[in-house]
Design a protein around this motif. Sequence first.
Motif, PDB file in Angstrom:
ATOM      1  N   ARG A  11     -22.963  -0.130  12.001  1.00 50.22           N
ATOM      2  CA  ARG A  11     -22.608  -1.226  10.972  1.00 50.22           C
ATOM      3  C   ARG A  11     -21.105  -1.469  11.219  1.00 50.22           C
ATOM      4  N   ASP A  12     -20.877  -2.742  10.968  1.00 49.56           N
ATOM      5  CA  ASP A  12     -19.441  -2.918  10.821  1.00 49.56           C
ATOM      6  C   ASP A  12     -18.891  -2.399   9.326  1.00 49.56           C
ATOM      7  N   HIS A  13     -17.835  -1.708   9.378  1.00 46.12           N
ATOM      8  CA  HIS A  13     -17.252  -1.154   8.339  1.00 46.12           C
ATOM      9  C   HIS A  13     -17.023  -2.164   7.182  1.00 46.12           C
ATOM     10  N   THR A  14     -16.841  -3.452   7.412  1.00 46.74           N
ATOM     11  CA  THR A  14     -16.874  -4.651   6.388  1.00 46.74           C
ATOM     12  C   THR A  14     -18.151  -4.707   5.691  1.00 46.74           C
ATOM     13  N   HIS A 167     -11.278  16.477  13.789  1.00 47.13           N
ATOM     14  CA  HIS A 167     -10.627  15.251  13.280  1.00 47.13           C
ATOM     15  C   HIS A 167      -9.442  14.740  13.966  1.00 47.13           C
ATOM     16  N   ARG A 168      -8.821  16.032  14.574  1.00 49.79           N
ATOM     17  CA  ARG A 168      -7.819  15.416  15.479  1.00 49.79           C
ATOM     18  C   ARG A 168      -8.091  14.819  16.522  1.00 49.79           C
ATOM     19  N   GLU A 169      -9.326  15.286  17.195  1.00 51.56           N
ATOM     20  CA  GLU A 169      -9.894  14.743  18.588  1.00 51.56           C
ATOM     21  C   GLU A 169     -10.579  13.573  18.274  1.00 51.56           C
ATOM     22  N   THR A 170     -11.280  13.287  17.354  1.00 55.51           N
ATOM     23  CA  THR A 170     -12.001  11.997  17.102  1.00 55.51           C
ATOM     24  C   THR A 170     -11.234  10.792  16.180  1.00 55.51           C
ATOM     25  N   GLY A 171     -10.541  11.348  15.336  1.00 54.93           N
ATOM     26  CA  GLY A 171     -10.181  10.510  14.299  1.00 54.93           C
ATOM     27  C   GLY A 171     -11.141  10.279  13.127  1.00 54.93           C
ATOM     28  N   ALA A 172     -12.058  11.217  13.139  1.00 54.15           N
ATOM     29  CA  ALA A 172     -13.076  10.828  11.916  1.00 54.15           C
ATOM     30  C   ALA A 172     -12.537  11.612  10.588  1.00 54.15           C
ATOM     31  N   PRO A 173     -12.769  10.948   9.570  1.00 53.57           N
ATOM     32  CA  PRO A 173     -12.270  11.345   8.404  1.00 53.57           C
ATOM     33  C   PRO A 173     -13.047  12.780   7.953  1.00 53.57           C
ATOM     34  N   ILE A 174     -12.512  13.309   6.774  1.00 52.51           N
ATOM     35  CA  ILE A 174     -12.881  14.556   6.145  1.00 52.51           C
ATOM     36  C   ILE A 174     -13.286  14.465   4.868  1.00 52.51           C
ATOM     37  N   SER A 175     -14.318  15.291   4.545  1.00 51.75           N
ATOM     38  CA  SER A 175     -14.755  14.987   3.228  1.00 51.75           C
ATOM     39  C   SER A 175     -14.986  16.818   2.618  1.00 51.75           C
ATOM     40  N   THR A 176     -14.520  17.108   1.485  1.00 51.90           N
ATOM     41  CA  THR A 176     -14.599  18.439   1.422  1.00 51.90           C
ATOM     42  C   THR A 176     -15.440  18.911  -0.069  1.00 51.90           C
ATOM     43  N   TYR A 254      -4.114   4.475  -9.489  1.00 52.11           N
ATOM     44  CA  TYR A 254      -4.838   5.201  -8.328  1.00 52.11           C
ATOM     45  C   TYR A 254      -6.350   4.503  -7.824  1.00 52.11           C
ATOM     46  N   ALA A 255      -6.674   3.467  -8.466  1.00 52.46           N
ATOM     47  CA  ALA A 255      -8.110   3.088  -8.298  1.00 52.46           C
ATOM     48  C   ALA A 255      -8.550   3.193  -6.677  1.00 52.46           C
ATOM     49  N   ASP A 256      -7.387   2.750  -5.791  1.00 52.88           N
ATOM     50  CA  ASP A 256      -7.666   2.542  -4.387  1.00 52.88           C
ATOM     51  C   ASP A 256      -7.709   4.151  -3.820  1.00 52.88           C
ATOM     52  N   ARG A 257      -7.389   5.175  -4.468  1.00 50.43           N
ATOM     53  CA  ARG A 257      -7.355   6.274  -3.998  1.00 50.43           C
ATOM     54  C   ARG A 257      -8.569   7.358  -4.631  1.00 50.43           C
ATOM     55  N   ILE A 258      -9.817   6.564  -5.121  1.00 44.78           N
ATOM     56  CA  ILE A 258     -10.761   7.453  -6.020  1.00 44.78           C
ATOM     57  C   ILE A 258     -11.986   6.774  -5.326  1.00 44.78           C
ATOM     58  N   GLU A 312     -13.659  -1.113  -1.471  1.00 45.26           N
ATOM     59  CA  GLU A 312     -12.710  -1.273  -0.681  1.00 45.26           C
ATOM     60  C   GLU A 312     -12.005  -0.144  -0.046  1.00 45.26           C
ATOM     61  N   THR A 313     -12.180   1.064  -1.113  1.00 39.69           N
ATOM     62  CA  THR A 313     -11.878   2.364  -0.578  1.00 39.69           C
ATOM     63  C   THR A 313     -12.606   2.909   0.596  1.00 39.69           C
ATOM     64  N   PRO A 314     -13.744   3.177   0.070  1.00 35.95           N
ATOM     65  CA  PRO A 314     -15.021   3.398   1.378  1.00 35.95           C
ATOM     66  C   PRO A 314     -14.734   2.776   2.529  1.00 35.95           C
ATOM     67  N   ARG A 315     -14.385   1.317   2.639  1.00 32.19           N
ATOM     68  CA  ARG A 315     -14.267   0.684   3.656  1.00 32.19           C
ATOM     69  C   ARG A 315     -12.698   0.978   4.542  1.00 32.19           C
ATOM     70  N   ALA A 316     -11.821   1.356   3.583  1.00 36.01           N
ATOM     71  CA  ALA A 316     -10.481   1.910   4.288  1.00 36.01           C
ATOM     72  C   ALA A 316     -10.831   3.260   4.896  1.00 36.01           C
ATOM     73  N   ILE A 317     -11.624   3.946   4.270  1.00 34.74           N
ATOM     74  CA  ILE A 317     -11.833   5.301   5.011  1.00 34.74           C
ATOM     75  C   ILE A 317     -12.444   5.143   6.220  1.00 34.74           C
ATOM     76  N   PHE A 318     -13.385   4.418   6.418  1.00 33.97           N
ATOM     77  CA  PHE A 318     -14.214   4.229   7.439  1.00 33.97           C
ATOM     78  C   PHE A 318     -13.694   3.383   8.450  1.00 33.97           C
ATOM     79  N   GLY A 319     -12.755   2.466   7.994  1.00 31.77           N
ATOM     80  CA  GLY A 319     -12.257   1.666   8.750  1.00 31.77           C
ATOM     81  C   GLY A 319     -11.267   2.035   9.773  1.00 31.77           C
ATOM     82  N   ARG A 320     -10.559   2.941   9.389  1.00 29.35           N
ATOM     83  CA  ARG A 320      -9.378   3.536  10.402  1.00 29.35           C
ATOM     84  C   ARG A 320     -10.170   4.492  11.417  1.00 29.35           C
TER      85      ARG A 320
END
Length: 324
Positions: A11-14, A167-176, A254-258, A312-320
């Motif tokens: 899927r496109d991240h948008t 993460h460093r090898e692929t650029g994938a985000p991390i969730s803990t 901080y809405a854009d960081r939640i 917007e925030t999930p889109r930013a997480i996956f869009g990078r």
Amino acid sequence: MVSVPTVAGPRDHTALGRVLMHEHVFVLNHEYEINYPDSWDHEARIDDAVAKLDDLKAHGIDTIVDLTVLGLGRDIARVREVAERTETTVIAATGFYTFAELPTYLRLRGPGRLIDAGEPMVDMFVRDLTEGIAGTGIRAAILKCATDVPGITPDVERVLRAVARAHRETGAPISTHTDPHLQRGLEQQKLFAEEGVDLTRVVIGHSGDTEDLDYLQALLDNGSYLGMDRFGLDSRLSFERRVQTVVDLTARGYADRIVLSHDTSCHSDNFPADYRAKHLPDWRFGHISEDVLPALRAAGVTDAQIDTMLVETPRAIFGRTPPL
């Protein structure tokens, strides 16, 4: 634009829409199922999961991130059966979930172990992200690890460092997964920083289990996102206090960081449906849409801020994440 791998195809991240960033389709214990097969009714469970995700779509949620990884019974073939029948998009994860020890298979393998070689988990996670899980071609899009009450034990440290290197090898985000009352998120950030992780690519999960704003501010100051992701799990923190924490953080800008979520599942072997219905009646997929969002609006959180947290925030997480 970035193509995000999902269980039913890229899927496109948008185009992910409203996203719940920490959920599960099935949490399973395969060993018990194999030995006590009456514990799993395949058709009934698949149908039930499809119905629950269809209902979630009707509640205005378009995508869930399924953070079920090794240690939680990930079964990508079953999840695919569900994803192919529902309009709700499902994003898969890779990583390992343990609070203390790895299983014998992994304890015996690795640097300085009986079977002395490189860290096998790095290769496992990278393969899931770049080639696909279990030969299905379904690629994970995010990494998962956990630190709970026992802290960073030797085996947990192996997992966190393997996740960091993948993460460093692929650029994938991390969730803990964390225990915020013991400030485990700060420990995770410290280790990730040692490994060269971009902390702005990390979601510190279960941050909504605490109302300690000083702790949450410290996580934010280090650059990470906060997972306010256990709405409905009122045994950990009440509904009102969870909502107020989000209100306080959005008031600080901080809405854009939640990100928001429930950390619930269509089915969990660990928390049977009758137990949840009796003890945790709001720990269900519709709770955010039905109860949390109205409460946030009533407390002054704007629709634009809600869209930021869900879209917007999930889109930013996956869009990078770089296309693979």
